[in-house]
Design an enzyme around this catalytic site. Sequence first.
Site, mmCIF file in Angstrom:
data_model
loop_
_atom_site.group_PDB
_atom_site.id
_atom_site.type_symbol
_atom_site.label_atom_id
_atom_site.label_comp_id
_atom_site.label_asym_id
_atom_site.label_seq_id
_atom_site.Cartn_x
_atom_site.Cartn_y
_atom_site.Cartn_z
ATOM 1 C CB SER A 87 -42.186 42.138 31.628
ATOM 2 O OG SER A 87 -41.730 43.039 32.599
ATOM 3 C CE LYS A 161 -38.980 45.067 33.381
ATOM 4 N NZ LYS A 161 -40.317 44.935 33.926
ATOM 5 C CE LYS A 229 -42.574 37.448 31.765
ATOM 6 N NZ LYS A 229 -42.669 38.940 31.756
#
Length: 277
Positions: A87, A161, A229
Amino acid sequence: MCVVGLGLMGRPMARTLSAAGVPVTGWNRSALVPDLIDGIDAVPSLEEASMADVLLLILSDSTATDAVLEQVEPFLDPGQVVLDMGSSDPARTAEHAPRLARRGIGWVDAPVSGGPEGARSGSLAIMAGGAEADFELVRPLLEVLGSVTLVGGPGAGHTTKVVNQLICGLAIQAVAEGLTLAERAGLDPRRVQEALRGGFADSKVLQLHGTRMVERAYVPGGKASTHLKDMRLAAALAAAVGADLPSARLVEDRYARLVEQGDGDLDHSALHKLLWD
Protein backbone atom coordinates in the site's frame (compact mmCIF):
# COMPACT_ATOMS: atom_id res chain seq x y z
CA MET A 1 9.90 -14.44 -9.15
CA CYS A 2 11.29 -13.03 -5.91
CA VAL A 3 9.01 -11.86 -3.11
CA VAL A 4 10.68 -8.92 -1.35
CA GLY A 5 9.12 -8.49 2.07
CA LEU A 6 8.33 -11.70 3.96
CA GLY A 7 5.96 -10.21 6.49
CA LEU A 8 2.33 -10.98 7.36
CA MET A 9 1.33 -10.83 3.68
CA GLY A 10 4.56 -11.74 1.90
CA ARG A 11 4.94 -15.15 3.50
CA PRO A 12 1.51 -16.56 2.57
CA MET A 13 1.72 -14.99 -0.88
CA ALA A 14 5.08 -16.67 -1.52
CA ARG A 15 3.73 -20.02 -0.35
CA THR A 16 0.57 -19.75 -2.44
CA LEU A 17 2.59 -18.95 -5.56
CA SER A 18 5.02 -21.78 -4.85
CA ALA A 19 2.19 -24.26 -4.30
CA ALA A 20 0.84 -23.31 -7.74
CA GLY A 21 4.15 -24.25 -9.34
CA VAL A 22 5.65 -20.77 -9.63
CA PRO A 23 9.42 -20.75 -8.93
CA VAL A 24 9.68 -18.37 -5.96
CA THR A 25 12.51 -16.99 -3.89
CA GLY A 26 12.22 -14.49 -1.06
CA TRP A 27 14.15 -11.73 0.67
CA ASN A 28 13.45 -9.71 3.79
CA ARG A 29 15.07 -6.51 5.06
CA SER A 30 15.53 -7.91 8.56
CA ALA A 31 16.41 -11.38 9.81
CA LEU A 32 13.44 -13.65 10.48
CA VAL A 33 12.99 -16.64 12.74
CA PRO A 34 13.63 -19.67 10.48
CA ASP A 35 10.26 -21.25 11.36
CA LEU A 36 8.46 -18.20 9.93
CA ILE A 37 9.92 -18.71 6.47
CA ASP A 38 9.87 -22.49 6.46
CA GLY A 39 9.40 -23.69 2.89
CA ILE A 40 10.44 -20.39 1.31
CA ASP A 41 13.74 -20.31 -0.60
CA ALA A 42 15.28 -17.18 0.96
CA VAL A 43 18.15 -15.44 -0.84
CA PRO A 44 20.86 -13.57 1.10
CA SER A 45 20.95 -10.27 -0.81
CA LEU A 46 18.97 -7.87 -2.96
CA GLU A 47 21.50 -8.40 -5.73
CA GLU A 48 20.53 -12.06 -5.85
CA ALA A 49 16.85 -11.18 -5.51
CA SER A 50 17.14 -8.89 -8.53
CA MET A 51 17.95 -11.85 -10.78
CA ALA A 52 14.25 -12.81 -10.84
CA ASP A 53 12.22 -11.86 -13.90
CA VAL A 54 9.55 -10.38 -11.62
CA LEU A 55 10.41 -8.58 -8.38
CA LEU A 56 7.31 -8.60 -6.16
CA LEU A 57 7.53 -5.89 -3.48
CA ILE A 58 5.20 -6.31 -0.52
CA LEU A 59 6.58 -3.77 1.93
CA SER A 60 5.16 -1.77 4.80
CA ASP A 61 5.00 1.69 3.21
CA SER A 62 6.36 4.03 0.55
CA THR A 63 9.50 4.78 2.54
CA ALA A 64 10.43 1.09 2.64
CA THR A 65 9.59 0.69 -1.05
CA ASP A 66 11.73 3.69 -2.00
CA ALA A 67 14.66 2.37 0.03
CA VAL A 68 14.52 -1.08 -1.55
CA LEU A 69 14.14 0.32 -5.06
CA GLU A 70 17.14 2.55 -4.56
CA GLN A 71 19.24 -0.48 -3.65
CA VAL A 72 17.94 -2.86 -6.28
CA GLU A 73 17.60 -0.67 -9.38
CA PRO A 74 21.29 -0.81 -10.35
CA PHE A 75 20.96 -4.59 -10.74
CA LEU A 76 17.80 -4.58 -12.89
CA ASP A 77 17.85 -5.17 -16.65
CA PRO A 78 15.43 -4.38 -19.48
CA GLY A 79 12.55 -6.84 -19.63
CA GLN A 80 12.20 -7.31 -15.90
CA VAL A 81 9.07 -6.16 -14.08
CA VAL A 82 8.73 -4.55 -10.66
CA LEU A 83 5.38 -5.55 -9.13
CA ASP A 84 4.55 -3.36 -6.14
CA MET A 85 1.81 -5.05 -4.12
CA GLY A 86 2.16 -2.98 -0.97
CA SER A 87 0.00 0.00 0.00
CA SER A 88 2.15 2.84 -1.32
CA ASP A 89 1.60 6.50 -2.04
CA PRO A 90 0.21 6.89 -5.61
CA ALA A 91 2.36 10.02 -6.00
CA ARG A 92 5.52 7.94 -5.47
CA THR A 93 4.40 5.55 -8.22
CA ALA A 94 4.21 8.51 -10.57
CA GLU A 95 7.96 8.92 -9.99
CA HIS A 96 9.03 5.26 -10.08
CA ALA A 97 7.12 3.99 -13.12
CA PRO A 98 8.44 6.40 -15.78
CA ARG A 99 11.98 6.24 -14.40
CA LEU A 100 12.00 2.46 -14.72
CA ALA A 101 10.27 2.57 -18.10
CA ARG A 102 13.08 4.69 -19.53
CA ARG A 103 15.38 1.72 -18.84
CA GLY A 104 12.97 -0.80 -20.32
CA ILE A 105 11.89 -2.11 -16.91
CA GLY A 106 8.18 -2.67 -16.37
CA TRP A 107 6.15 -1.45 -13.43
CA VAL A 108 2.79 -2.66 -12.14
CA ASP A 109 1.30 -1.46 -8.87
CA ALA A 110 -1.12 -4.16 -7.67
CA PRO A 111 -2.05 -3.73 -4.01
CA VAL A 112 -4.45 -6.20 -2.45
CA SER A 113 -7.34 -6.55 -0.06
CA GLY A 114 -8.23 -9.70 1.84
CA GLY A 115 -5.47 -9.98 4.43
CA PRO A 116 -3.31 -13.00 5.21
CA GLU A 117 -6.38 -15.26 4.98
CA GLY A 118 -6.95 -14.19 1.38
CA ALA A 119 -3.26 -14.62 0.57
CA ARG A 120 -3.29 -18.18 1.92
CA SER A 121 -6.43 -19.16 0.01
CA GLY A 122 -5.63 -17.33 -3.23
CA SER A 123 -8.76 -15.19 -2.89
CA LEU A 124 -7.30 -11.68 -2.66
CA ALA A 125 -8.94 -8.73 -4.38
CA ILE A 126 -6.16 -7.23 -6.52
CA MET A 127 -6.37 -3.73 -8.00
CA ALA A 128 -3.73 -3.16 -10.66
CA GLY A 129 -2.26 -0.12 -12.35
CA GLY A 130 0.27 -0.13 -15.15
CA ALA A 131 0.87 -0.27 -18.88
CA GLU A 132 -1.23 -3.04 -20.42
CA ALA A 133 1.82 -4.87 -21.80
CA ASP A 134 3.46 -4.96 -18.36
CA PHE A 135 0.20 -6.04 -16.76
CA GLU A 136 -0.19 -8.95 -19.16
CA LEU A 137 3.26 -10.22 -18.20
CA VAL A 138 2.29 -10.54 -14.54
CA ARG A 139 -1.43 -11.31 -14.89
CA PRO A 140 -0.95 -15.13 -14.61
CA LEU A 141 0.95 -14.66 -11.34
CA LEU A 142 -1.66 -12.30 -9.95
CA GLU A 143 -4.48 -14.66 -10.86
CA VAL A 144 -2.86 -17.31 -8.65
CA LEU A 145 -3.30 -14.94 -5.72
CA GLY A 146 -6.85 -13.83 -6.40
CA SER A 147 -9.19 -11.85 -8.61
CA VAL A 148 -7.42 -9.03 -10.46
CA THR A 149 -8.70 -5.94 -12.26
CA LEU A 150 -6.59 -3.50 -14.27
CA VAL A 151 -8.06 -0.15 -13.20
CA GLY A 152 -5.76 2.18 -15.15
CA GLY A 153 -2.19 3.22 -15.77
CA PRO A 154 0.68 3.39 -13.26
CA GLY A 155 -0.57 4.59 -9.89
CA ALA A 156 -4.20 3.60 -10.48
CA GLY A 157 -3.78 0.47 -8.39
CA HIS A 158 -2.40 2.37 -5.43
CA THR A 159 -5.13 5.01 -5.76
CA THR A 160 -7.77 2.27 -5.71
CA LYS A 161 -6.16 0.75 -2.60
CA VAL A 162 -6.44 4.13 -0.87
CA VAL A 163 -10.16 4.06 -1.67
CA ASN A 164 -10.37 0.47 -0.38
CA GLN A 165 -8.66 1.35 2.90
CA LEU A 166 -10.86 4.38 3.39
CA ILE A 167 -13.98 2.22 3.03
CA CYS A 168 -12.54 -0.50 5.29
CA GLY A 169 -11.57 1.98 7.98
CA LEU A 170 -15.03 3.49 8.06
CA ALA A 171 -16.61 0.03 8.07
CA ILE A 172 -14.44 -1.13 10.99
CA GLN A 173 -15.47 1.93 13.00
CA ALA A 174 -19.13 1.32 12.15
CA VAL A 175 -18.96 -2.32 13.24
CA ALA A 176 -17.10 -1.38 16.42
CA GLU A 177 -19.80 1.13 17.32
CA GLY A 178 -22.65 -1.21 16.40
CA LEU A 179 -21.35 -4.16 18.42
CA THR A 180 -20.53 -1.87 21.34
CA LEU A 181 -24.08 -0.52 21.30
CA ALA A 182 -25.48 -4.06 21.20
CA GLU A 183 -23.32 -5.21 24.11
CA ARG A 184 -24.00 -2.12 26.23
CA ALA A 185 -27.72 -2.68 25.64
CA GLY A 186 -27.41 -6.17 27.13
CA LEU A 187 -27.38 -8.23 23.94
CA ASP A 188 -25.00 -11.05 23.09
CA PRO A 189 -22.91 -9.55 20.25
CA ARG A 190 -22.38 -13.02 18.75
CA ARG A 191 -26.13 -13.41 18.39
CA VAL A 192 -26.29 -9.95 16.85
CA GLN A 193 -23.66 -10.97 14.27
CA GLU A 194 -25.73 -14.03 13.45
CA ALA A 195 -28.97 -12.06 13.22
CA LEU A 196 -27.46 -9.57 10.79
CA ARG A 197 -25.95 -12.24 8.51
CA GLY A 198 -27.25 -11.88 4.95
CA GLY A 199 -28.81 -8.47 5.54
CA PHE A 200 -27.69 -5.05 4.36
CA ALA A 201 -25.53 -4.59 7.47
CA ASP A 202 -23.64 -7.84 6.88
CA SER A 203 -20.07 -7.77 5.58
CA LYS A 204 -16.71 -9.48 5.90
CA VAL A 205 -15.80 -6.72 8.32
CA LEU A 206 -18.77 -7.60 10.54
CA GLN A 207 -18.04 -11.32 10.43
CA LEU A 208 -14.22 -11.38 10.61
CA HIS A 209 -13.30 -8.19 12.43
CA GLY A 210 -16.51 -8.33 14.44
CA THR A 211 -15.45 -11.68 15.88
CA ARG A 212 -12.10 -10.22 16.90
CA MET A 213 -13.97 -7.41 18.64
CA VAL A 214 -16.34 -9.76 20.45
CA GLU A 215 -13.41 -11.90 21.61
CA ARG A 216 -11.20 -8.87 22.40
CA ALA A 217 -8.58 -10.71 20.34
CA TYR A 218 -6.86 -8.04 18.28
CA VAL A 219 -4.12 -10.27 16.84
CA PRO A 220 -2.92 -8.41 13.74
CA GLY A 221 -4.00 -9.37 10.29
CA GLY A 222 -3.53 -5.72 9.41
CA LYS A 223 -1.91 -3.43 11.97
CA ALA A 224 -3.57 -0.30 13.31
CA SER A 225 -0.39 1.67 12.56
CA THR A 226 -0.56 0.55 8.92
CA HIS A 227 -4.18 1.60 8.63
CA LEU A 228 -3.31 4.99 10.09
CA LYS A 229 -0.77 5.35 7.29
CA ASP A 230 -3.48 4.45 4.78
CA MET A 231 -5.97 6.92 6.23
CA ARG A 232 -3.32 9.63 5.96
CA LEU A 233 -2.79 8.68 2.31
CA ALA A 234 -6.54 9.08 1.82
CA ALA A 235 -6.43 12.50 3.46
CA ALA A 236 -3.55 13.59 1.23
CA LEU A 237 -5.32 12.37 -1.89
CA ALA A 238 -8.54 14.07 -0.84
CA ALA A 239 -6.70 17.35 -0.34
CA ALA A 240 -5.04 17.02 -3.75
CA VAL A 241 -8.31 16.46 -5.61
CA GLY A 242 -10.50 18.75 -3.49
CA ALA A 243 -12.70 16.07 -1.87
CA ASP A 244 -14.23 16.70 1.56
CA LEU A 245 -14.25 13.45 3.59
CA PRO A 246 -15.49 14.25 7.11
CA SER A 247 -15.89 10.63 8.28
CA ALA A 248 -12.38 9.85 7.08
CA ARG A 249 -10.99 12.56 9.34
CA LEU A 250 -12.77 11.02 12.33
CA VAL A 251 -11.41 7.52 11.67
CA GLU A 252 -7.91 8.87 11.03
CA ASP A 253 -8.06 10.52 14.45
CA ARG A 254 -9.19 7.24 16.04
CA TYR A 255 -6.29 5.31 14.55
CA ALA A 256 -3.90 8.06 15.59
CA ARG A 257 -5.16 7.71 19.16
CA LEU A 258 -4.58 3.94 19.09
CA VAL A 259 -1.01 4.45 17.92
CA GLU A 260 -0.35 7.23 20.45
CA GLN A 261 -1.42 5.00 23.35
CA GLY A 262 0.94 2.24 22.23
CA ASP A 263 -1.54 -0.02 20.44
CA GLY A 264 -0.27 0.48 16.90
CA ASP A 265 0.78 -3.17 16.56
CA LEU A 266 -2.72 -4.44 17.31
CA ASP A 267 -5.12 -5.44 14.54
CA HIS A 268 -6.98 -2.55 12.93
CA SER A 269 -10.18 -3.94 14.49
CA ALA A 270 -8.81 -2.53 17.77
CA LEU A 271 -10.77 0.65 17.04
CA HIS A 272 -13.30 -1.28 19.11
CA LYS A 273 -10.91 -1.20 22.08
CA LEU A 274 -11.08 2.59 22.20
CA LEU A 275 -14.82 2.37 22.92
CA TRP A 276 -14.17 0.31 26.08
CA ASP A 277 -10.90 1.69 27.46
